[in-house]
Write a protein that holds these residues in place. Structure first.
Motif, mmCIF file in Angstrom:
data_model
loop_
_atom_site.group_PDB
_atom_site.id
_atom_site.type_symbol
_atom_site.label_atom_id
_atom_site.label_comp_id
_atom_site.label_asym_id
_atom_site.label_seq_id
_atom_site.Cartn_x
_atom_site.Cartn_y
_atom_site.Cartn_z
ATOM 1 N N ILE A 1 2.359 10.319 -1.982
ATOM 2 C CA ILE A 1 3.681 10.059 -2.554
ATOM 3 C C ILE A 1 3.586 9.987 -4.078
ATOM 4 O O ILE A 1 4.486 10.434 -4.783
ATOM 5 C CB ILE A 1 4.285 8.770 -1.972
ATOM 6 N N LYS A 2 2.496 9.448 -4.597
ATOM 7 C CA LYS A 2 2.322 9.316 -6.042
ATOM 8 C C LYS A 2 2.214 10.669 -6.736
ATOM 9 O O LYS A 2 2.408 10.772 -7.934
ATOM 10 C CB LYS A 2 1.067 8.505 -6.357
ATOM 11 N N GLU B 1 0.860 -1.183 0.000
ATOM 12 C CA GLU B 1 0.000 0.000 0.000
ATOM 13 C C GLU B 1 0.895 1.232 0.000
ATOM 14 O O GLU B 1 1.727 1.410 0.881
ATOM 15 C CB GLU B 1 -0.897 0.007 1.244
ATOM 16 N N ILE B 2 0.721 2.081 -1.001
ATOM 17 C CA ILE B 2 1.531 3.292 -1.119
ATOM 18 C C ILE B 2 0.658 4.483 -0.786
ATOM 19 O O ILE B 2 -0.474 4.604 -1.273
ATOM 20 C CB ILE B 2 2.102 3.437 -2.545
ATOM 21 N N ASP B 3 1.185 5.360 0.035
ATOM 22 C CA ASP B 3 0.483 6.586 0.396
ATOM 23 C C ASP B 3 0.194 7.368 -0.891
ATOM 24 O O ASP B 3 1.118 7.688 -1.647
ATOM 25 C CB ASP B 3 1.362 7.401 1.337
#
Length: 140
Positions: A20-21, A15-17
């Motif tokens: 951040i993307k 799971e990427i915040d």
């Protein structure tokens, strides 16, 4: 999903915040200099203008690369060049990343020049094969 202190394997879902993307990094990659959510290309242009007043942004790694349609990635995006696209099919393009065009306009260019994107890619493949054959012939 492993807990915080368990070993994670390369196939585990990460799971990427989302924040951040959206990050736009400095040209050297050391500094977070701005953000773009991928929604409207005009917002990216404004953000890049703001950033460039104080630092160089990394155009080679702008956020939301997945918005560039699959058929326009890699060789096409380098040829045209396409720097970024929003979710609505508008793209930041040009040598100086100073023009906004639609995905349809880009495809129409390849249709007119080569008969389509696929034909352009086939032309590149043939040129590469010819180049490699010439190199092999010189090395014999």
């Amino acid at each position: 999903m492993p807990s915080e202190h368990q070993r994670r394997f390369s196939l585990d879902k990460v799971e990427i915040d989302p924040a951040i993307k959206n990050r736009i990094m400095s040209a050297d990659g050391d500094e977070h200099v701005g953000d773009w959510d991928g929604e409207h290309i005009e917002d990216l242009v404004k953000e890049l203008d703001r950033i460039e007043e104080r630092v160089d942004a990394s155009y080679s790694n702008l956020p939301h690369h997945q918005n560039i349609p699959e058929d326009l990635r890699d060789k096409v995006e380098k040829d045209y060049p396409i720097w970024a696209c929003d979710r609505h099919g508008k793209c930041l393009v040009g040598e100086n990343s100073d023009t906004i065009e639609t995905v349809e306009t880009i495809r129409a260019h390849y249709e007119k020049e080569y008969g389509g994107v696929d034909q352009f890619l086939e032309k590149l493949r043939i040129q590469r094969e010819q180049f490699e054959a010439e190199l092999r012939a010189k090395n014999k």
